[in-house]
Write an enzyme that holds these catalytic residues in place. Sequence first.
Site, PDB file in Angstrom:
ATOM      1  N   SER A  38     -49.242 102.933 -94.402  1.00 30.32           N
ATOM      2  CA  SER A  38     -50.008 104.181 -94.244  1.00 30.32           C
ATOM      3  C   SER A  38     -51.442 103.797 -93.900  1.00 30.32           C
ATOM      4  O   SER A  38     -51.850 102.645 -94.135  1.00 30.32           O
ATOM      5  CB  SER A  38     -49.992 104.946 -95.577  1.00 30.32           C
ATOM      6  N   TYR A  79     -50.739 105.443-104.861  1.00 30.48           N
ATOM      7  CA  TYR A  79     -50.283 105.394-103.465  1.00 30.48           C
ATOM      8  C   TYR A  79     -51.116 104.369-102.681  1.00 30.48           C
ATOM      9  O   TYR A  79     -50.570 103.534-101.942  1.00 30.48           O
ATOM     10  CB  TYR A  79     -50.417 106.788-102.870  1.00 30.48           C
TER      11      TYR A  79
HETATM   12  P1  NAD Z   1     -40.323 112.508 -96.937  1.00 32.66           P
HETATM   13  O1  NAD Z   1     -40.540 113.083 -98.277  1.00 32.66           O
HETATM   14  O2  NAD Z   1     -39.969 113.377 -95.774  1.00 32.66           O
HETATM   15  O3  NAD Z   1     -39.233 111.362 -96.983  1.00 32.66           O
HETATM   16  C1  NAD Z   1     -39.158 110.448 -98.020  1.00 32.66           C
HETATM   17  C2  NAD Z   1     -37.788 109.847 -98.026  1.00 32.66           C
HETATM   18  O4  NAD Z   1     -37.698 108.932 -99.122  1.00 32.66           O
HETATM   19  C3  NAD Z   1     -36.676 110.876 -98.222  1.00 32.66           C
HETATM   20  O5  NAD Z   1     -35.537 110.478 -97.480  1.00 32.66           O
HETATM   21  C4  NAD Z   1     -36.404 110.781 -99.721  1.00 32.66           C
HETATM   22  O6  NAD Z   1     -35.089 111.208-100.080  1.00 32.66           O
HETATM   23  C5  NAD Z   1     -36.583 109.296 -99.914  1.00 32.66           C
HETATM   24  N1  NAD Z   1     -36.820 108.908-101.297  1.00 32.66           N
HETATM   25  C6  NAD Z   1     -37.744 109.361-102.169  1.00 32.66           C
HETATM   26  N2  NAD Z   1     -37.597 108.769-103.368  1.00 32.66           N
HETATM   27  C7  NAD Z   1     -36.563 107.901-103.231  1.00 32.66           C
HETATM   28  C8  NAD Z   1     -35.916 106.993-104.109  1.00 32.66           C
HETATM   29  N3  NAD Z   1     -36.296 106.844-105.381  1.00 32.66           N
HETATM   30  N4  NAD Z   1     -34.864 106.284-103.642  1.00 32.66           N
HETATM   31  C9  NAD Z   1     -34.445 106.443-102.357  1.00 32.66           C
HETATM   32  N5  NAD Z   1     -35.015 107.274-101.489  1.00 32.66           N
HETATM   33  C10 NAD Z   1     -36.063 107.997-101.928  1.00 32.66           C
HETATM   34  O7  NAD Z   1     -41.676 111.697 -96.647  1.00 32.66           O
HETATM   35  P2  NAD Z   1     -42.258 110.983 -95.350  1.00 32.66           P
HETATM   36  O8  NAD Z   1     -43.582 111.592 -95.104  1.00 32.66           O
HETATM   37  O9  NAD Z   1     -41.273 110.904 -94.252  1.00 32.66           O
HETATM   38  O10 NAD Z   1     -42.528 109.535 -95.935  1.00 32.66           O
HETATM   39  C11 NAD Z   1     -41.863 108.378 -95.519  1.00 32.66           C
HETATM   40  C12 NAD Z   1     -42.789 107.181 -95.650  1.00 32.66           C
HETATM   41  O11 NAD Z   1     -43.904 107.365 -94.791  1.00 32.66           O
HETATM   42  C13 NAD Z   1     -43.355 107.000 -97.060  1.00 32.66           C
HETATM   43  O12 NAD Z   1     -43.388 105.614 -97.380  1.00 32.66           O
HETATM   44  C14 NAD Z   1     -44.763 107.550 -96.930  1.00 32.66           C
HETATM   45  O13 NAD Z   1     -45.629 106.976 -97.860  1.00 32.66           O
HETATM   46  C15 NAD Z   1     -45.085 107.134 -95.518  1.00 32.66           C
HETATM   47  N6  NAD Z   1     -46.199 107.873 -94.914  1.00 32.66           N
HETATM   48  C16 NAD Z   1     -46.137 109.227 -94.747  1.00 32.66           C
HETATM   49  C17 NAD Z   1     -47.214 109.883 -94.157  1.00 32.66           C
HETATM   50  C18 NAD Z   1     -47.219 111.363 -93.922  1.00 32.66           C
HETATM   51  O14 NAD Z   1     -48.253 111.894 -93.539  1.00 32.66           O
HETATM   52  N7  NAD Z   1     -46.130 112.054 -94.088  1.00 32.66           N
HETATM   53  C19 NAD Z   1     -48.348 109.153 -93.763  1.00 32.66           C
HETATM   54  C20 NAD Z   1     -48.359 107.796 -93.952  1.00 32.66           C
HETATM   55  C21 NAD Z   1     -47.287 107.158 -94.531  1.00 32.66           C
END
Ligand code: NAD
Length: 256
Positions: free
Chosen positions: A138, A151
Amino acid sequence: MLKNKTALVTGSTSGIGLGIAKALARQGANIMLNGFGDVEGAKAEVAALGVKVSYHGADMSKPAEIEAMMAAAAAEFGRVDVLVNNAGIQHVAPVEAFPVDRWDAIIAINLSSAFHATRLALPAMQAAGWGRVINVASVHGLVGSAQKSAYVAAKHGIVGFTKVVALENATSGVTCNAICPGWVLTPLVQKQVDAKAAAANISNEEAKRQLLAEKEPSLQFTTPEELGELAVFFCSPAANNIRGVSWQMDGGWTAQ
Ligand code: NAD
């Protein structure tokens, strides 16, 4: 490009993970999905791209379940060629009020799970002489934001972990790199939009606009599709010697 290869994407039932899984599937990779929620919907979206799709419901906070998932992937597909460590959660609170169980869960899911999946995937990649480990970090792997201590600590950790895995495999065909998104409008961020809208008594659209305006000069969300294409690039021959980078796709957030 990835025909006859297998990609395991953690946390791929929604958001960025699903976007990356679909982009890799479009290149011909068979996919193992993981995560909670709408499993059947995610499986159907990937299967529609004409590749073999499997799923394991490992809770990424539990090392024994990660071991079972990696064993299942090896049993079904032979080995994992592309590992995308993506599963992640968020919790927002000041340090002195940060719930201890949320701290532990964020470190386990956003950081330690990548160590476990990677340590278990590497031997087969090394034996094959080719592999890709892609860590979804991130902008918070590079800079901080108030209220996000766990985080930011986990994401800075994964940026460091990425460098070490890259170095330990630097003379091989196994690369390890990180992707650093800014705001992406997934369920994880929608919760923060909803909280902002409720706290300031503003509309959802206004909350989104303010969220972007605070940090992201482009005033645009990055999309899971764009992040998927970056993951595809990391898998391409052009990226053979890209090792240990943390690549922002953040609308200028960290350029400031
Ligand atoms: P999201 O909530 O859409 O997806 C998260 C995924 O992780 C889902 O499939 C969920 O079921 C799974 N998950 C959560 N807890 C879990 C566990 N204990 N075991 C197995 N699976 C689990 O979120 P996202 O925004 O797509 O995030 C995905 C990644 O991207 C994360 O690492 C997040 O930190 C990173 N990220 C997101 C953003 C953003 O703006 N959305 C920005 C930077 C980084």
